[in-house]
Enzyme design. Structure first.
Site, short mmCIF file in Angstrom:
data_model
loop_
_atom_site.label_atom_id
_atom_site.label_comp_id
_atom_site.label_asym_id
_atom_site.label_seq_id
_atom_site.Cartn_x
_atom_site.Cartn_y
_atom_site.Cartn_z
N ASP A 1 0.90 -1.28 -0.06
CA ASP A 1 -0.04 0.00 -0.11
C ASP A 1 1.06 1.28 0.15
OD1 ASP A 1 0.55 -0.72 2.81
OD2 ASP A 1 -0.73 0.84 3.25
N GLU B 1 0.06 -0.81 5.83
CA GLU B 1 1.15 -0.16 6.71
C GLU B 1 0.92 1.57 6.79
OE1 GLU B 1 5.11 1.33 7.95
OE2 GLU B 1 3.69 1.83 5.95
#
EC number: 3.5.1.18
Length: 396
Positions: A91, A155
């Site tokens: 991500d 994250e």
């Protein structure tokens, strides 16, 4: 497989060939494929499928783990020890509205730089590790030990449905690793100059002081919470919390907001609120800092509230065989003497540290989260060679 001539060999303590390799597979195409996935947290946009398509042919059992809106991947090969895990994320933060000279999701290579959101943080690092796996396993298909990857899509976001939940699943499956490398961009100036062996904890606090509303011309009839809160904050910021420790910088306390919501100039408000953030070292814990804040409030404001949110305690991986192996790999591949560091913000390493030794080793992070985020192609390839050394040093 015939290999080209190399520089004179050296070996590690296990007798593994530590020669400098110049024929490592290229991580750039995989990094480009990942960058082209618009995986702004919590979107995946095919990133995990890209990884699975590369890892499965290498003999990795791939487990797609979805929690809430977040796609995660745990891939594992082997069953014996030692078990080395790589942790990373696909991500990325949003690209923003301006400043890019390249498509943030295009994966363009221009003038020796790979451009795109995640090129540095940290799709490039993920691609480099998987390329290192391709290299090592092509040369050593019977490599002993266990290799795994924990790749999350959460994250850069709340970090609730990512690494922490995958770790819970690993506990249930009895697959907790012996050690872990996190591929965050830790290098400061040149590749390999820094290994992060710890991180500071981060605590957010909301301090609420209650008073008695009244006319500012008659303060004796009121109890001004602003004055009380000012004194609380003055006591909290008057002296540093500590002078640092062996591996950590001093703890910092920063007031980030002060608000009374008062539009009138002649009214003493009934309540005042302040927010602060504490980045703390291994001399403190969430519990000790909460007690410190509460004591300051009780000294000046009998009527108060305190709300705490701690995104992670500080952690430290003490120097030992694991850290020494990483240092040795960096020296052999880059010639750098890596500094052991604990600075910066937080990472998912704070969750992994609860279960096994963990350290962060990755590319130079000069452009992460910026417009025109990019990484030098030569550095990305060098990172793949470095990771190959790490794998052989620890698992071989």
């Amino acid at each position: 497989m015939r290999r080209p001539a190399r520089r004179p060999r050296s070996t590690n303590c296990c007798g593994i060939d530590r020669r400098v390799r110049n024929d490592t597979p290229d991580p750039v195409p995989l990094a480009q494929a990942l960058i082209r996935c618009r995986s702004v947290t919590p979107a995946d946009d095919g990133a995990m499928a890209v990884l699975e398509a590369v890892l499965a042919p290498l003999g990795f059992a791939c487990h797609r783990l979805r929690f809430g809106e977040v796609e995660n991947l745990f891939a594992v090969r082997g069953e014996s020890g030692p078990h080395l895990m790589f942790a990373g994320h696909t991500d990325v933060v949003p690209p923003g509205d301006a400043g890019w000279t390249a498509d943030p999701f295009g994966g363009e290579v221009r003038d020796g730089l790979l451009y795109g959101r995640g090129a540095t943080d940290m799709k490039g690092g993920v691609a480099a590790w998987i390329t290192a796996l391709q290299d090592v396993l092509a040369r050593r298909p019977d490599l002993p030990g266990t290799l795994s990857l924990l790749i999350t899509g959460d994250e850069e976001g709340p970090a609730i449905d990512g690494t922490t939940k995958v770790l819970d699943w690993l506990v249930e499956q009895s697959k907790i690793p012996d050690c872990c490398v996190v591929g965050e961009p830790t290098s400061k100036v040149v590749l390999g100059d820094t290994i992060k062996v710890g991180r500071r904890g981060s605590l957010n606090a909301t301090l609420t002081v209650h008073g008695t509303q009244g006319h500012s011309a008659y303060p004796q009839r009121a109890d001004n919470p602003v004055h009380r809160l000012v004194r609380v904050l003055a006591s909290l910021t008057a002296e540093p919390l500590d002078q640092g420790s062996e591996f950590f910088e001093p703890t910092t306390l920063q007031v980030t907001s002060f608000d009374v919501g008062n539009a009138a100039t002649n009214v003493i408000p009934a309540m005042a609120v302040a927010r602060l953030n504490i980045r703390f070292n291994d001399l403190h814990t969430e519990a000790s800092l909460t007690a410190h804040l509460r004591a300051a409030l009780e000294g000046e404001a009998p009527r108060h509230g305190l709300a705490i949110s701690c995104s992670g305690e500080s952690f430290l991986t003490q120097p030992g065989p694991f850290v020494a192996a990483l240092q040795g790999a960096v020296r052999a591949e880059t010639g750098q003497e890596p500094k052991l560091d604990t600075g910066g913000g937080t990472s998912d390493a704070r969750f992994i540290a609860r279960y096994c030794p963990v350290a962060e080793l990755g590319a130079v992070g000069a452009t992460m989260h910026q417009a025109d985020e990019s990484t030098p192609v030569a550095e990305l390839r060098a990172l793949a060679r470095l990771y190959a050394r790490v794998i052989e040093e620890i698992v071989g």
